[in-house]
Design an enzyme around this catalytic site. Sequence first.
Site, PDB file in Angstrom:
ATOM      1  N   CYS A 136       0.833  -1.208   0.000  1.00 28.05           N
ATOM      2  CA  CYS A 136       0.000   0.000   0.000  1.00 28.05           C
ATOM      3  C   CYS A 136       0.866   1.256   0.000  1.00 28.05           C
ATOM      4  O   CYS A 136       1.417   1.638   1.043  1.00 28.05           O
ATOM      5  CB  CYS A 136      -0.917  -0.023   1.223  1.00 28.05           C
ATOM      6  SG  CYS A 136      -1.877   1.490   1.410  1.00 28.05           S
ATOM      7  N   CYS A 139      -0.289   4.107   2.239  1.00 28.71           N
ATOM      8  CA  CYS A 139       0.004   3.907   3.667  1.00 28.71           C
ATOM      9  C   CYS A 139       1.481   4.157   3.963  1.00 28.71           C
ATOM     10  O   CYS A 139       1.817   4.768   4.964  1.00 28.71           O
ATOM     11  CB  CYS A 139      -0.305   2.471   4.113  1.00 28.71           C
ATOM     12  SG  CYS A 139      -1.762   1.731   3.406  1.00 28.71           S
ATOM     13  N   ASP A 140       2.343   3.650   3.122  1.00 26.17           N
ATOM     14  CA  ASP A 140       3.758   3.565   3.499  1.00 26.17           C
ATOM     15  C   ASP A 140       4.714   4.398   2.644  1.00 26.17           C
ATOM     16  O   ASP A 140       5.906   4.470   2.950  1.00 26.17           O
ATOM     17  CB  ASP A 140       4.197   2.089   3.456  1.00 26.17           C
ATOM     18  CG  ASP A 140       3.397   1.239   4.437  1.00 26.17           C
ATOM     19  OD1 ASP A 140       3.065   1.756   5.510  1.00 26.17           O
ATOM     20  OD2 ASP A 140       3.089   0.090   4.115  1.00 26.17           O
TER      21      ASP A 140
END
Length: 313
Positions: A136, A139-140
């Site tokens: 993701c 997200c990261d």
Amino acid sequence: MEKKSHHKVIILGSGAAGLTAAIYAARANLEPVVIEGSQPGGQLTITTDVENYPGFPKGIMGPELMEEFKKQAERFGAKMVFGDVTAVDLKKRPFELTAGKDGYTCDALIIASGATAKLLGLESEKKLMGYGVSACATCDGFFFKDKEVVVVGGGDTAMEEANFLTKYANKVAVVHRRDELRASKIMQDRAKKNSKISFIWDSAVEEITGDPKNGGVTGVKLKNLKTGAVIRHAVDGVFIAIGHEPNTKLFVGQLDMDELGYLITHNGTATKVPGVFACGDVQDRIYRQAVTAAGTGCMAAMDAERFLESQED
Ligand code: NDP
């Protein structure tokens, strides 16, 4: 069957959607039971820092965030049951569910079984997940400022992740197993025009190198599928973007799904079966964020509450 119990509301899945539905349903005195599923806490339990969930200006670890969701749901009386539902019968009410040796019936069902990011299936990928390996970018990606990463995949998700990652990373190499992308033309063009993105064609990741306890990912070993040549490519991060699979196998033939298997909802979170609601990634192929999952989880609990009230009337 060893035990059989009846409940007003059963929530299937314990990620951001399921647990938010549990908080709302519990506060509405519906005494919900959450059947946690094979990955209690859902996809956030495989990420590290979550920095985009509102209310946590300093960020929070994914597993910790889900633990807080769970505590909040339990505080209002939601009951968690460890187990995985193996069969459902939605043809008549009350709905019937089987989880291992236990049977359940319920007046309303909230499906929050999520989606699973497809992974390559490498041992090294599992070991380094959350330590430089991610599924993701939203997200990261932030953790890869001025670094070098690879994105594996050739579809729209891979192009989107690659483009997104160029906001942070200096270099993004897309590793694709063929010499032609599956992605839509517009997404391909956008990626090809981006000077930070390069392509490594006809290649498969054979291994991801690095030590989770010592700086995480250091590189990938790539095999050219046409020539058999193996190269090592030094990178700080590996984003797997080979698609997601909604966890909907249980509902085949009982609920409507789109061509990728995502549940189709209408009027909020209703499925075609009155009393069955769906929220979170299981019905969302576009946003797939914790906050959107939580939002639809809230909607599903409110929809279920209204449905149950209408039944009493
Ligand atoms: P896709 O199934 O479209 O693409 C998956 C990609 O990963 C393919 O290129 C495939 O290779 C590759 N792949 C699959 N399995 C492996 C494997 N084991 N090893 C290596 N490579 C692998 O999935 P997406 O998630 O990209 O897209 C899903 C849907 O969502 C699509 O309909 C897409 O259009 C849509 N979407 C739309 C977006 C947008 O419009 N903004 C953004 C994201 C998704 P191969 O090509 O060889 O099969």
